[in-house]
Design an enzyme around this catalytic site. Structure first.
Site, PDB file in Angstrom:
ATOM      1  CE  LYS A   1       6.976 -28.220  38.083  1.00 61.10           C
ATOM      2  NZ  LYS A   1       6.461 -26.866  37.922  1.00 61.10           N
TER       3      LYS A   1
ATOM      4  CE1 TYR B   1      17.242 -47.568  11.393  1.00 58.65           C
ATOM      5  CE2 TYR B   1      17.825 -46.634  13.516  1.00 58.65           C
ATOM      6  CZ  TYR B   1      17.324 -47.678  12.766  1.00 58.65           C
ATOM      7  OH  TYR B   1      16.895 -48.816  13.394  1.00 58.65           O
TER       8      TYR B   1
HETATM    9  C1  LIG Z   1       7.430 -25.971  38.351  1.00 57.22           C
HETATM   10  C2  LIG Z   1       7.068 -24.802  39.186  1.00 57.22           C
HETATM   11  C3  LIG Z   1       8.018 -24.226  40.058  1.00 57.22           C
HETATM   12  C4  LIG Z   1       9.471 -24.648  40.080  1.00 57.22           C
HETATM   13  O1  LIG Z   1      10.120 -24.107  38.949  1.00 57.22           O
HETATM   14  P1  LIG Z   1      11.699 -24.268  38.714  1.00 57.22           P
HETATM   15  O2  LIG Z   1      11.958 -23.435  37.526  1.00 57.22           O
HETATM   16  O3  LIG Z   1      11.946 -25.715  38.467  1.00 57.22           O
HETATM   17  O4  LIG Z   1      12.363 -23.781  39.948  1.00 57.22           O
HETATM   18  C5  LIG Z   1       7.585 -23.217  40.903  1.00 57.22           C
HETATM   19  N1  LIG Z   1       6.304 -22.784  40.882  1.00 57.22           N
HETATM   20  C6  LIG Z   1       5.365 -23.289  40.043  1.00 57.22           C
HETATM   21  C7  LIG Z   1       3.983 -22.757  40.057  1.00 57.22           C
HETATM   22  C8  LIG Z   1       5.737 -24.309  39.162  1.00 57.22           C
HETATM   23  O5  LIG Z   1       4.825 -24.797  38.313  1.00 57.22           O
END
Ligand SMILES: *Cc1c(COP(=O)(O)O)cnc(C)c1O
Length: 377
Positions: A35, A255
């Site tokens: 994702k 800055y």
């Molecule tokens: C993002 C997510 C994962 C993966 O998590 P990581 O900590 O990156 O391994 C797994 N399950 C769900 C439901 C998620 O939202």
């Protein structure tokens, strides 16, 4: 000439890291979570690097459509599911596998006249209190979905761990106990573990695991790095030194003039800033690598540049490569400088950062020479 802010992506590393996942959970199928634009690395790029994995998972329907449009044929789970009948139609059309977490989704399925079969994941909220059915609705949702002829049986079951990165916290054990209790007697494959669950909680292994961050080479645990789990870095964030200045003691830099040179120093200016995704919030212990030497960041990070004290790197010259994170300076360490987690740094890398696909020539322990990369194609 080294380009300004660029990310070198070693696209053989995700496969190596997938193999590490399989080493930990040899009996489980792997749903690669890609994702948020593949955690900032490019959704398709990472999907292609992991081609042949048992399934992919994305958060949203649009992400799943993007994968399908690009010809990705593996199963794709959609972790947030669909929110309306139109999205359900897209899910069906493109054979996405939504997570069902709320009763309104069950109602949408019941009301749809769709006949094509729908493969779902039913989510229990076992203690994260974000998405999922609570104890009292879970079995009711299962019963109603079971009554929908288009829903494939047995329905698959999942939950998500809120504190798997805290190995001495009892919350995970409680979540696992609740999941086990509520799913007892139900058929269907189970999925529980994210990266921290895979690496830290053998009891969380199930039919499917859902690694994300570890496929990109970073550790989900505080005070650890991907190297501790034999994970390979996918992204090396680099730029170059574009100015070197001799400054006298007492001169204020950047800055706000927040940092004042405590003595005469050589100041280096590096072409990367928060406009590239480098965190503005880093503390005054932050370091970058100039010519493989750690130098401290001084003054405020600005949009396009940051400044460093080159005292520990007297040979530094204009045009030298600078590594912001990579094999020799792990992103977990940089995240700690910024009081954040590697996830946010990876997701924050902006469009401006040029992507170079290459394989990092990893330095063997003890071997001389700096990290180099070869460009493909
Ligand atoms: C993002 C997510 C994962 C993966 O998590 P990581 O900590 O990156 O391994 C797994 N399950 C769900 C439901 C998620 O939202």
């Amino acid at each position: 000439m080294i380009p300004a802010a660029h990310a070198v992506l070693d696209l053989s590393a995700p496969r190596h890291n997938l193999q590490r996942v399989r080493d930990h959970v040899p009996g489980s199928k792997v749903m690669a979570v890609i994702k948020a634009n593949g955690y900032g690395h490019g959704l398709l790029r990472i999907a292609r690097a992991l081609r042949g994995v048992d399934a992919f998972a994305v958060a949203r329907v649009e992400e799943g459509l993007g994968l399908r449009e690009a010809g990705i044929i593996e199963p794709i789970a959609v972790l947030e599911g669909f929110v309306c009948a139109d999205e359900l139609a897209l899910v069906l059309q493109h054979h996405l596998e939504p997570v069902i977490h709320s009763m309104y989704q069950v109602e949408i399925i019941e009301a749809s006249g769709q006949k094509s079969s729908l493969s779902v994941w039913l989510k229990l909220d076992s203690g994260m209190n974000r998405l999922g059915f609570g104890e009292h609705d879970f079995l009711e949702a299962h019963r109603r979905l079971s009554g929908c002829s288009q829903v494939e049986k047995p329905i698959r079951l999942m939950t998500h761990l809120a504190k798997a990165d805290e190995l001495d916290d009892p919350a995970t054990t409680n979540q696992l106990r609740l999941f086990r209790a509520l799913t007892e007697g139900l058929f269907g494959e189970r999925s529980i573990a994210n990266s921290a669950g895979i690496l830290g909680w053998p009891e969380a292994r199930a039919d499917w695991v859902r690694p994300g961050i570890m496929l990109l080479g970073a550790s989900p645990f505080p005070h650890k790095t991907g190297a501790d789990h034999d994970l390979h870095t996918v992204m090396t964030l680099q730029s170059r030194l574009i100015a070197v200045r001799e400054l006298e003691a007492g001169v204020a830099v950047g800055y706000g003039g927040q940092w004042v040179a405590p003595r005469n120093i050589r100041l280096g200016v590096i072409a990367i800033g928060y406009g590239d995704g480098y965190p503005r919030s880093i503390g005054n212990d932050a370091q970058v690598l100039v010519r493989d030497t750690r130098v401290p960041v001084v003054g405020r990070v600005s949009m396009d540049m940051l400044t460093v004290d080159l005292s520990s790197c007297p040979d530094a010259q204009i045009g030298d490569p600078v590594v912001l994170w990579g094999d020799q300076l792990r992103i977990e360490e940089v995240a700690a400088f910024a009081d954040t987690i590697p996830y946010t740094l990876l997701c924050a890398v902006t469009q401006r950062v040029m992507i170079v696909e290459g394989s990092i020539v990893r330095r063997r322990p003890g071997a001389a020479g700096s990290q180099q990369y070869q460009r493909h194609g």
